[in-house]
Structures are given as structure tokens and as C-alpha cells.
Design a protein around this motif. Sequence first.
Motif, PDB file in Angstrom:
ATOM      1  N   LEU A  79     -48.296  -0.456  89.640  1.00  0.00           N
ATOM      2  CA  LEU A  79     -47.977  -1.848  89.959  1.00  0.00           C
ATOM      3  C   LEU A  79     -46.869  -1.884  91.006  1.00  0.00           C
ATOM      4  O   LEU A  79     -45.686  -1.854  90.673  1.00  0.00           O
ATOM      5  CB  LEU A  79     -47.547  -2.596  88.696  1.00  0.00           C
ATOM      6  CG  LEU A  79     -48.552  -2.639  87.545  1.00  0.00           C
ATOM      7  CD1 LEU A  79     -47.959  -3.374  86.347  1.00  0.00           C
ATOM      8  CD2 LEU A  79     -49.846  -3.302  87.984  1.00  0.00           C
ATOM      9  N   ILE A  80     -47.258  -1.954  92.270  1.00  0.00           N
ATOM     10  CA  ILE A  80     -46.251  -2.004  93.332  1.00  0.00           C
ATOM     11  C   ILE A  80     -45.906  -3.447  93.695  1.00  0.00           C
ATOM     12  O   ILE A  80     -44.849  -3.704  94.261  1.00  0.00           O
ATOM     13  CB  ILE A  80     -46.710  -1.237  94.575  1.00  0.00           C
ATOM     14  CG1 ILE A  80     -47.969  -1.859  95.177  1.00  0.00           C
ATOM     15  CG2 ILE A  80     -46.932   0.231  94.237  1.00  0.00           C
ATOM     16  CD1 ILE A  80     -48.367  -1.271  96.525  1.00  0.00           C
ATOM     17  N   ASN A  81     -46.804  -4.384  93.390  1.00  0.00           N
ATOM     18  CA  ASN A  81     -46.583  -5.805  93.675  1.00  0.00           C
ATOM     19  C   ASN A  81     -46.811  -6.621  92.407  1.00  0.00           C
ATOM     20  O   ASN A  81     -47.545  -6.218  91.504  1.00  0.00           O
ATOM     21  CB  ASN A  81     -47.544  -6.315  94.750  1.00  0.00           C
ATOM     22  CG  ASN A  81     -47.324  -5.686  96.108  1.00  0.00           C
ATOM     23  OD1 ASN A  81     -48.244  -5.557  96.894  1.00  0.00           O
ATOM     24  ND2 ASN A  81     -46.107  -5.295  96.415  1.00  0.00           N
ATOM     25  N   ALA A  82     -46.175  -7.780  92.358  1.00  0.00           N
ATOM     26  CA  ALA A  82     -46.401  -8.751  91.283  1.00  0.00           C
ATOM     27  C   ALA A  82     -46.618 -10.108  91.940  1.00  0.00           C
ATOM     28  O   ALA A  82     -45.858 -10.496  92.838  1.00  0.00           O
ATOM     29  CB  ALA A  82     -45.201  -8.807  90.338  1.00  0.00           C
ATOM     30  N   ARG A  83     -47.645 -10.817  91.519  1.00  0.00           N
ATOM     31  CA  ARG A  83     -47.919 -12.137  92.087  1.00  0.00           C
ATOM     32  C   ARG A  83     -46.883 -13.132  91.557  1.00  0.00           C
ATOM     33  O   ARG A  83     -46.756 -13.332  90.347  1.00  0.00           O
ATOM     34  CB  ARG A  83     -49.331 -12.597  91.727  1.00  0.00           C
ATOM     35  CG  ARG A  83     -50.428 -11.756  92.357  1.00  0.00           C
ATOM     36  CD  ARG A  83     -51.799 -12.237  91.934  1.00  0.00           C
ATOM     37  NE  ARG A  83     -52.123 -13.536  92.505  1.00  0.00           N
ATOM     38  CZ  ARG A  83     -52.764 -13.713  93.664  1.00  0.00           C
ATOM     39  NH1 ARG A  83     -53.167 -12.659  94.364  1.00  0.00           N
ATOM     40  NH2 ARG A  83     -53.020 -14.914  94.118  1.00  0.00           N
ATOM     41  N   ALA A  84     -46.144 -13.757  92.472  1.00  0.00           N
ATOM     42  CA  ALA A  84     -45.068 -14.664  92.085  1.00  0.00           C
ATOM     43  C   ALA A  84     -45.586 -15.846  91.269  1.00  0.00           C
ATOM     44  O   ALA A  84     -44.891 -16.353  90.386  1.00  0.00           O
ATOM     45  CB  ALA A  84     -44.340 -15.172  93.333  1.00  0.00           C
ATOM     46  N   GLU A  85     -46.798 -16.280  91.560  1.00  0.00           N
ATOM     47  CA  GLU A  85     -47.345 -17.465  90.895  1.00  0.00           C
ATOM     48  C   GLU A  85     -47.625 -17.230  89.407  1.00  0.00           C
ATOM     49  O   GLU A  85     -47.639 -18.173  88.627  1.00  0.00           O
ATOM     50  CB  GLU A  85     -48.641 -17.904  91.576  1.00  0.00           C
ATOM     51  CG  GLU A  85     -48.511 -18.245  93.051  1.00  0.00           C
ATOM     52  CD  GLU A  85     -48.757 -17.046  93.959  1.00  0.00           C
ATOM     53  OE1 GLU A  85     -49.133 -17.259  95.127  1.00  0.00           O
ATOM     54  OE2 GLU A  85     -48.583 -15.895  93.512  1.00  0.00           O
ATOM     55  N   THR A  86     -47.849 -15.972  89.029  1.00  0.00           N
ATOM     56  CA  THR A  86     -48.283 -15.693  87.646  1.00  0.00           C
ATOM     57  C   THR A  86     -47.408 -14.680  86.922  1.00  0.00           C
ATOM     58  O   THR A  86     -47.662 -14.394  85.754  1.00  0.00           O
ATOM     59  CB  THR A  86     -49.732 -15.180  87.650  1.00  0.00           C
ATOM     60  OG1 THR A  86     -49.815 -13.979  88.452  1.00  0.00           O
ATOM     61  CG2 THR A  86     -50.689 -16.224  88.223  1.00  0.00           C
ATOM     62  N   ALA A  87     -46.378 -14.136  87.582  1.00  0.00           N
ATOM     63  CA  ALA A  87     -45.603 -13.038  86.997  1.00  0.00           C
ATOM     64  C   ALA A  87     -44.977 -13.397  85.659  1.00  0.00           C
ATOM     65  O   ALA A  87     -44.983 -12.596  84.720  1.00  0.00           O
ATOM     66  CB  ALA A  87     -44.524 -12.574  87.976  1.00  0.00           C
ATOM     67  N   VAL A  88     -44.436 -14.613  85.538  1.00  0.00           N
ATOM     68  CA  VAL A  88     -43.742 -14.967  84.306  1.00  0.00           C
ATOM     69  C   VAL A  88     -44.698 -15.068  83.125  1.00  0.00           C
ATOM     70  O   VAL A  88     -44.280 -14.971  81.968  1.00  0.00           O
ATOM     71  CB  VAL A  88     -42.959 -16.292  84.485  1.00  0.00           C
ATOM     72  CG1 VAL A  88     -43.911 -17.487  84.535  1.00  0.00           C
ATOM     73  CG2 VAL A  88     -41.920 -16.475  83.384  1.00  0.00           C
ATOM     74  N   GLY A  89     -45.985 -15.232  83.384  1.00  0.00           N
ATOM     75  CA  GLY A  89     -46.951 -15.324  82.308  1.00  0.00           C
ATOM     76  C   GLY A  89     -47.660 -14.021  82.006  1.00  0.00           C
ATOM     77  O   GLY A  89     -48.443 -13.947  81.052  1.00  0.00           O
ATOM     78  N   LYS A  90     -47.402 -12.983  82.787  1.00  0.00           N
ATOM     79  CA  LYS A  90     -48.053 -11.694  82.595  1.00  0.00           C
ATOM     80  C   LYS A  90     -47.228 -10.810  81.663  1.00  0.00           C
ATOM     81  O   LYS A  90     -46.022 -10.699  81.800  1.00  0.00           O
ATOM     82  CB  LYS A  90     -48.237 -10.979  83.939  1.00  0.00           C
ATOM     83  CG  LYS A  90     -49.173 -11.681  84.912  1.00  0.00           C
ATOM     84  CD  LYS A  90     -50.622 -11.560  84.462  1.00  0.00           C
ATOM     85  CE  LYS A  90     -51.571 -12.138  85.498  1.00  0.00           C
ATOM     86  NZ  LYS A  90     -52.981 -12.046  85.081  1.00  0.00           N
ATOM     87  N   ALA A  91     -47.918 -10.156  80.749  1.00  0.00           N
ATOM     88  CA  ALA A  91     -47.214  -9.282  79.803  1.00  0.00           C
ATOM     89  C   ALA A  91     -46.416  -8.195  80.509  1.00  0.00           C
ATOM     90  O   ALA A  91     -45.324  -7.826  80.078  1.00  0.00           O
ATOM     91  CB  ALA A  91     -48.220  -8.647  78.846  1.00  0.00           C
TER      92      ALA A  91
END
Length: 258
Positions: A79-91
Motif C-alpha cells: 500500500l504505497i497510496n491511500a485514497r483521501a476520499e475513503t481512507a478514514v473508512g478503510k480498515a
Amino acid sequence: MCGRYALTATPEDILEFLSVIQIDDFPKRYNIAPTQPILLIIAGEKAAPGSNLPERRAMLARWGFLPGWVKDPKEFPLLINARAETAVGKASFRAAMRHRRVLIPASGFYEWHRPPKDKAKETGEKSQAYWIRPKRGGIVAFAGLMETWSSADGSEMDTAAILTTSANSMMSAIHDRMPVVIDQQDFERWLDCKTQEPRDIEDLLKPAQADFFEAIPVSDLVNKVSNMGPDLQEPVSVAVKPVKPTPPSPGDDQLSLF
């Protein structure tokens, strides 16, 4: 997405731009790739001298985020990137979004314009690499997340990912994603995980202004991790510049009688 970037600023420039209390000397890096150590800026535990604000510290982490609950890194995707729109909801990223937000200094990043497969087959058009840098020069700070992963034998590894968002109008001609850039006046809010919850800093997770970056076509030398010199950023000519797709007008999907 952001799969390669560069940091060629001096330690002194980073100290000044990010108000870090101390930073070790390090070489210029023109081709930073996943799994390599990257520089992070984090909020310290105590206040900086003469200020009520927490001091900022520099540290190194592996580029490739590992959530704490992962048992075997070999069986977990990189996981080199995290989508800002959904990061807080991803485990994988939820805890880091609340407690371990970081800044990742960079001089710019690389992105590839890849033509659709059917078009590439028909025209012979190939992927084109671009060096994306701030027009004004200097350093930018990407929004990042970190996690310290612990193995069964008790050893620890600091890991990190870069947050990405939808591309602005300049970038969309090349790729549909780009790193989130945190403005200097917002560093404190982003790093403050004690009083600023994810919902409080949601407004920072936006594309950079369309005129903030410039895109320079470069050779495919950047494709190889072993290539690490400044020649990676030398401009090259391209036969056809990427063009932002034009959305269909209303009614374009209907048959015309005329």
C-alpha cells in the motif's frame, strides 16, 4: 496515484520549510521508489522552544504501509497510496487517519500517461513519463499516513503511504489521481492528531490549484529503480501531448435524425 517521486532539496531547506528541529544530512534522491526508506515529518510530544506548538521531528519509514493487524507482510499487498476520499473508512488506514498523520517532503513526483490499450495498438502510442514539479520551485509536502508494524518476534518497522485525490485540470490530461499537497499554513492542523479529527481536516484533502504544478515530459529512465541521477528530469520531446478527454454533450448518446 503516486508511484515515484524525488527529494533533491538540502537539509537546510527542509528545516526552514517544515520547521523541523533537527534533520540529518542525506543525499539528493531523484527516483524514490516503493519499499525504499522515505523521509517523514511528524509532530513531537513536547512544545518547541519559545512556542506553544509541538515541535516537529524527522524520521525515516518504509514506503509501503502495513496496518498493525497484518500478520505476514508477504501475504499483504503493498500500500504505497491511500485514497483521501475513503481512507478514514478503510480498515487499513482508519487508525492512522485519526492518530498518525504525517508530512512527506518532496521536490515533485513522476506520473505516466498511458493511452488506452485499443488506441495504443492502433497508433503505436506508448506510455509517456512526466516529471511533475511546482512551478515556483522549492519543496512541497504531501499528506501522508504512518504505522509502526510489529512482527511476532517483537521487531518493529515504521511504514508510510501517500494520500492521493482526484486530479486537477492540469493533471487530468495525464492521470486521474495526484498526491494531496498540504499548504504550509495548514501543516499544524494536519499534524495535530490530538485536537483535529479526520472530519476537521477534511477540507485539506483536495487537489492542488491547476497552476501549482507543471508537467515536463521525461525519458523512460525513471522506470528503472537503478537509475538515480539528475538526468531523469531532463526534458524530452513528445510527438503528441496528452489531451484531457472531453465529456460528451447532452444527447450525444442518442441517435440524430439530421
